[in-house]
Design an enzyme around this catalytic site. Structure first.
Site, mmCIF file in Angstrom:
data_model
loop_
_atom_site.group_PDB
_atom_site.id
_atom_site.type_symbol
_atom_site.label_atom_id
_atom_site.label_comp_id
_atom_site.label_asym_id
_atom_site.label_seq_id
_atom_site.Cartn_x
_atom_site.Cartn_y
_atom_site.Cartn_z
ATOM 1 N NE ARG A 69 12.369 8.429 14.676
ATOM 2 C CZ ARG A 69 12.361 7.137 14.982
ATOM 3 N NH1 ARG A 69 13.032 6.268 14.243
ATOM 4 N NH2 ARG A 69 11.691 6.705 16.027
ATOM 5 C CB SER B 24 -8.174 -13.189 -15.317
ATOM 6 O OG SER B 24 -9.365 -12.816 -15.979
ATOM 7 C CE LYS C 211 -4.964 -10.448 -17.940
ATOM 8 N NZ LYS C 211 -5.830 -9.276 -17.692
ATOM 9 C CG ASN D 47 -4.031 -10.122 -13.952
ATOM 10 O OD1 ASN D 47 -3.770 -9.994 -15.143
ATOM 11 N ND2 ASN D 47 -5.214 -10.521 -13.516
ATOM 12 N NE ARG E 60 -6.220 23.940 20.978
ATOM 13 C CZ ARG E 60 -6.488 24.438 22.186
ATOM 14 N NH1 ARG E 60 -7.730 24.710 22.535
ATOM 15 N NH2 ARG E 60 -5.523 24.663 23.036
#
Length: 352
Positions: free
Chosen positions: A184, A273, A279, A281, A312
């Site tokens: 930070r 599905s 199914k 998932n 730059r």
């Protein structure tokens, strides 16, 4: 809309509203206006303009009505939005125009705005790292003593406990908290360089302007500009990818544990599905893997953006704009999804 993070329907899987708000155009513009207003007040603190002139300029800056089309046209011409923005702010400030942007360059404004964005991102990540650690601790309390087949190279090895695997998931999280605390100060800092990065336009008043900016914006002062020294941003990008990768490992393990025939974890919910109604998932576990792999690809772009020529670069800097926001949103989203997924584990391992 091209990004999956704000796509009309793909966003249902990838979107993270809190992270998206932090990186939104409106928030970015708000930060740039805040920096411009603070700059005007910094000029007054250095005695370069009268305090009432600076306040009139700051008021005009902060009340400028956002005009995305105007900034888009200006960016197309100038390669970035600040030149057009400054012209509009000077017009709005009227006879206080001399207190607008004097001694600054576009990158000072945009990079300081980026520092404000990274500060907000870090706050969000810190909160979510803590939430994930709590979720993992709770998972250990619920199922940690249950036996589980340990696997090496995806082959059965010896029996372990669920807590052994959870410990591997949790182990990186305190280090990520520590990394964030270390990072930070490297990114939550002012960018003040002027045209060539040497602050020549501010002369002996540079320190006074910087002190005023630091106090108003809550960002650390810097001894020199970091226009072309992007190691802090690259380091932060690497950290974002590390977070996503650690969480992706959790997702990968859960995907494998949920396989039919292995059945070492039971999840509440899941995805269906269209062709195979039987199914269920492990959608969110898969999402963690996808986000980790996406983050790993995006960090390459930010690391490439370290290669600035001379004082730059336009090309390298623009590459950073393309890669960093999506990387940040991916990391934030992965932490949120992981905590939800861990909380929805109904069973892990086998009954004792």
């Amino acid at each position: 809309m091209i990004s999956v993070f704000d796509h009309p329907w793909l966003g249902g899987l990838f979107a993270d509203e809190a992270a998206r708000a932090i990186w939104s155009p409106d928030r970015q513009l708000g930060h740039m206006l805040a920096v411009e207003a603070a700059w005007s007040r910094g000029l007054a603190a250095a005695g370069r303009v009268a305090p009432d002139t600076a306040e009139r300029a700051a008021a005009a800056i902060l009340s400028w009505p956002p005009d995305a089309d105007f900034l888009r046209a200006g960016t197309a011409t100038d390669g970035l939005p600040v030149p057009a923005l400054v012209r509009a702010l000077k017009d709005a400030a009227g006879d206080a125009a001399g207190a607008v942007h004097a001694g600054a360059t576009s990158q000072d404004i945009m990079d300081t705005a980026l520092a404000l964005t990274l500060r907000e991102t870090s706050d969000l990540l810190a909160e979510r790292l803590d939430a994930l650690e709590v979720a993992l601790s709770d998972l250990t309390a619920r199922f940690g003593d249950r036996p589980l087949m340990g696997r090496t190279r995806m082959q059965a090895a010896t029996v372990i406990t669920a807590s052994d695997r959870i410990a591997a998931w949790a182990d990186p999280m305190p280090r990520h908290v520590e990394r964030l605390a270390q990072l930070r100060p490297r990114v939550e800092r002012l960018q003040v360089g002027g045209a060539a990065g040497d602050r020549a336009a501010l002369g002996q008043d540079a320190d006074a302007v910087i002190a005023s900016l630091s106090a108003e914006l809550g960002l650390a002062p810097t001894d020199r500009a970091w226009h072309a020294a992007r190691d802090g941003v690259a380091d932060y990008a690497g950290f974002l990818s590390l977070i996503a990768g650690s969480v992706g490992k959790i997702g990968q393990d859960i995907c494998l544990m949920a396989q039919q025939g292995i059945d070492e974890v039971a999840l509440a919910g899941g995805g269906g599905s269209s062709a195979m109604p039987h199914k269920q998932n492990p959608i969110r576990a898969e999402l963690l893997v996808t986000l980790a792999r996406h983050a790993a690809t995006q960090v390459c772009g930010v690391h490439q953006a370290q290669i600035h020529e001379q004082e730059r670069s336009g090309a390298a800097w623009a590459l950073e704009w393309m890669s960093l926001p999506g990387l940040a949103v991916a990391a934030a989203r992965s932490l949120a999804v992981a905590a939800e997924l861990i909380g929805d584990i109904d069973r892990m391992g086998q009954p004792s």
